[in-house]
Design a protein around this motif. Sequence first.
Motif, PDB file in Angstrom:
ATOM      1  N   ARG A  60       9.476  35.890  55.249  1.00 45.55           N
ATOM      2  CA  ARG A  60       8.585  34.811  54.809  1.00 45.55           C
ATOM      3  C   ARG A  60       7.289  34.807  55.612  1.00 45.55           C
ATOM      4  N   VAL A  64       3.222  35.563  54.480  1.00 42.04           N
ATOM      5  CA  VAL A  64       2.039  34.784  54.865  1.00 42.04           C
ATOM      6  C   VAL A  64       0.924  35.733  55.294  1.00 42.04           C
ATOM      7  N   SER A  67      -0.361  37.850  52.292  1.00 46.38           N
ATOM      8  CA  SER A  67      -1.193  37.051  51.391  1.00 46.38           C
ATOM      9  C   SER A  67      -2.579  36.834  52.002  1.00 46.38           C
ATOM     10  N   GLU A  72      -5.579  36.012  49.544  1.00 46.46           N
ATOM     11  CA  GLU A  72      -4.912  34.944  48.803  1.00 46.46           C
ATOM     12  C   GLU A  72      -4.656  33.765  49.742  1.00 46.46           C
ATOM     13  N   GLN A  73      -5.724  33.070  50.091  1.00 39.67           N
ATOM     14  CA  GLN A  73      -5.648  32.006  51.089  1.00 39.67           C
ATOM     15  C   GLN A  73      -4.701  30.880  50.699  1.00 39.67           C
ATOM     16  N   THR A  74      -4.789  30.403  49.479  1.00 34.77           N
ATOM     17  CA  THR A  74      -3.939  29.286  49.054  1.00 34.77           C
ATOM     18  C   THR A  74      -2.469  29.679  49.089  1.00 34.77           C
ATOM     19  N   ARG A  75      -2.161  30.883  48.657  1.00 38.67           N
ATOM     20  CA  ARG A  75      -0.764  31.355  48.703  1.00 38.67           C
ATOM     21  C   ARG A  75      -0.288  31.436  50.151  1.00 38.67           C
ATOM     22  N   ALA A  76      -1.116  31.964  51.049  1.00 35.68           N
ATOM     23  CA  ALA A  76      -0.729  32.071  52.459  1.00 35.68           C
ATOM     24  C   ALA A  76      -0.431  30.691  53.037  1.00 35.68           C
ATOM     25  N   ASP A  78       0.364  27.942  51.344  1.00 37.18           N
ATOM     26  CA  ASP A  78       1.558  27.385  50.696  1.00 37.18           C
ATOM     27  C   ASP A  78       2.836  27.958  51.299  1.00 37.18           C
ATOM     28  N   LEU A  79       2.848  29.253  51.545  1.00 35.09           N
ATOM     29  CA  LEU A  79       4.026  29.882  52.151  1.00 35.09           C
ATOM     30  C   LEU A  79       4.273  29.351  53.560  1.00 35.09           C
TER      31      LEU A  79
END
Length: 189
Positions: A60, A64, A67, A72-76, A78-79
């Motif tokens: 996980r 981060v 991403s 992929e800032q928002t995904r990073a 969120d994770l």
Amino acid sequence: MELTTYADFAVRLVNTEEPERGKDVLTSVEEVRRLFSPGGRGVKLAEEADVSRLRTVRARLRAVFESAAQGEQTRAVDLLNGLLIEFPVSPIISGHDLLDETGQPDWHMHLAENAPTATALYAALAGMGLAMHLTAHGVDRLGICQAAPCRNAYLDTSTNRSRRYCSDRCATRANVAAYRARKREAASA
């Protein structure tokens, strides 16, 4: 308390695996214990089940970093938020019966001292440290080494946000490979 230094916990855990080379050093309770400071609570809590649990946290955390490295800032975020929710910090003040130079208790913070497992303790520290680093310096400061086949995670602390490799060794290896490729190309032209 400098919480961003705990971000190194995330890097250290992610880098226990080299997926491109098929290497994984997180294979035993002893390796779990090596992730913690000697004599710390995590060393005492570590048990066989923490090997697989920490491998899951590692995957996980790697997601981060990957991403972030892919922009992929928002995904990073969120994770990472998912990890923070699952492994919350629960700060307490401790002195360990230590005294400072004036004979007063040496009070300091512990972030997850009451965590029930070594995994929960480690994940809380790593997640909080990474969150502090990310919010203080930016998502683009989390990276994955660009030197093939290395895929180690790193924290970019360069002044101009230009770091691309996890170490000087990888940077040198990548630069030498690029130089040799240019030489071969020029020789064949």
